[in-house]
Scaffold this active site. Structure first.
Site, mmCIF file in Angstrom:
data_model
loop_
_atom_site.group_PDB
_atom_site.id
_atom_site.type_symbol
_atom_site.label_atom_id
_atom_site.label_comp_id
_atom_site.label_asym_id
_atom_site.label_seq_id
_atom_site.Cartn_x
_atom_site.Cartn_y
_atom_site.Cartn_z
ATOM 1 N N CYS A 218 -2.394 9.888 -6.532
ATOM 2 C CA CYS A 218 -3.604 9.540 -5.773
ATOM 3 C C CYS A 218 -4.639 10.660 -5.930
ATOM 4 O O CYS A 218 -4.357 11.803 -5.597
ATOM 5 C CB CYS A 218 -3.286 9.326 -4.291
ATOM 6 S SG CYS A 218 -4.797 8.968 -3.360
ATOM 7 N N LYS B 221 0.855 -1.184 0.000
ATOM 8 C CA LYS B 221 0.000 0.000 0.000
ATOM 9 C C LYS B 221 0.892 1.234 0.000
ATOM 10 O O LYS B 221 1.946 1.239 0.640
ATOM 11 C CB LYS B 221 -0.888 -0.008 1.264
ATOM 12 C CG LYS B 221 -1.738 1.246 1.450
ATOM 13 C CD LYS B 221 -2.796 1.407 0.383
ATOM 14 C CE LYS B 221 -3.530 2.757 0.499
ATOM 15 N NZ LYS B 221 -4.388 3.006 -0.684
HETATM 16 C C1 SIN Z 1 -6.284 5.728 -2.123
HETATM 17 O O1 SIN Z 1 -5.766 5.312 -1.075
HETATM 18 O O2 SIN Z 1 -7.083 6.667 -2.120
HETATM 19 C C2 SIN Z 1 -5.948 5.098 -3.421
HETATM 20 C C3 SIN Z 1 -4.524 5.216 -3.736
HETATM 21 C C4 SIN Z 1 -4.235 5.831 -5.048
HETATM 22 O O3 SIN Z 1 -5.139 6.022 -5.858
HETATM 23 O O4 SIN Z 1 -3.069 6.114 -5.321
#
Ligand code: SIN
Length: 313
Positions: free
Chosen positions: A130, A47
């Site tokens: 993001c 993540k």
């Molecule tokens: C998110 O955590 O909002 C998604 C991550 C991303 O789109 O890079």
């Protein structure tokens, strides 16, 4: 029957199979990450980590549809130290790609300084795309901001580095971004993140389906495959050949993966399909790609990577 070799390399890392989870999919906690490593995936992406842990956006923040998904997760993660610790204590022959980000450029630079100072030597992916941090634009849409952060990072960062990009939609955007990226010692790019700030609506309740940002969120899954194909193709045509490409977006079958590799992807990341089907998707899609390659007489990914044909008059 000819032996099929599905291996691919990015930097010093060899992926025995070309399928990896996209950052944000089955990778926030140690058990989730271990489940990817224990599956038929060729590697793991963590993540996107921020310096400190984040709870992310309020729920509901993810919703599946027939053609894909919408999310506004808001970077929920356990903090960079957690992922560095997981990698340091995990024995695997699969590459682990450490995804990293921040809600402001200074935090992204600080995160990479920590990684530079750590024992981690694998691939690191700087997420510039993001769409879900409230009030913060996607850096990858701002050429000056992209250049500024890469100037800062490349002044000290000496390990293999990739960047995760948002989708682009205009040929001049590809020209401009590729001209910037070609100036830095990048190991790879990852194209694409979700298509940001879409809307999914429930017509029965006349309501958006996720809570953050009034319902606006990143679109993934089958909706976005043509955009992913175009981004991989356009960047492959423009980037220095040494800069590899991870293709991400809308892959649900081995044929989808074949198409991304035909456009120039070195390996392929799976997002929504793993959210919907679980980590068994890695084995299914690997088998489907292998079968297709057998049918076409291809033995390695290099036999068709980037070989997309155009129509002549
Ligand atoms: C998110 O955590 O909002 C998604 C991550 C991303 O789109 O890079």
């Amino acid at each position: 029957m000819a032996t099929i070799d599905l291996s691919a390399t990015i930097g010093n890392e060899t992926f025995h199979h070309p399928f990896v989870n996209a950052a944000g999919v089955c990778d926030e906690t140690a058990p989730e990450m271990q489940s990817v490593l224990d599956s038929a995936a060729g590697g793991l992406t963590t993540k996107s980590a921020t310096l400190a842990p984040r709870a992310g956006n309020p729920k509901p923040r993810y919703f599946d549809t027939d053609l894909g998904s919408i999310n506004s997760m808001g970077l929920p993660n356990q903090g960079l130290a957690y992922y560095l610790d997981f990698i340091a204590h995990t024995e695997t022959d699969k590459p682990i790609d450490l995804s990293v980000t921040g809600t402001k450029p200074a935090d992204q630079v600080a995160a990479l300084q920590q990684i530079q100072a750590s024992n981690f030597t694998g691939l690191c992916e700087l997420n510039l795309s993001c769409p879900n941090v409230v009030g913060k634009p996607q850096i990858g849409y701002d050429l000056d901001a992209t250049r500024a952060i890469l100037d800062q990072v490349c002044a000290f960062y000496e390990k293999p580095l990739g960047v995760k990009l948002p989708p682009y939609f205009d040929l001049q955007q590809y020209d401009a971004m590729a001209a910037i990226l070609n100036q830095y010692p990048l190991t790879y790019i990852n194209a694409i993140n979700s298509v940001g700030n879409g809307l999914v609506i429930d017509p029965n309740t006349e309501t958006v389906v996720i809570k953050p940002k009034g319902g606006f969120g990143g679109i993934g899954g089958q909706y976005i495959k043509p955009v992913a194909l175009a981004n991989v193709r356009a960047f492959r045509q423009r980037l220095r050949p040494e800069i590899k490409i991870i293709g991400t977006g809308g892959v649900t079958t081995g044929t989808d993966a074949f198409e991304l590799i035909l456009c120039g992807a070195d390996i392929v990341e799976l997002g929504t399909v793993v959210m919907q089907e679980g980590v068994s998707a890695f084995a299914r899609i690997t088998h489907e790609l292998e079968t297709l390659m057998q049918e076409k007489g291809y033995q390695t990914l290099a036999d068709f990577r980037g070989h997309l044909k155009t129509q002549s008059n």
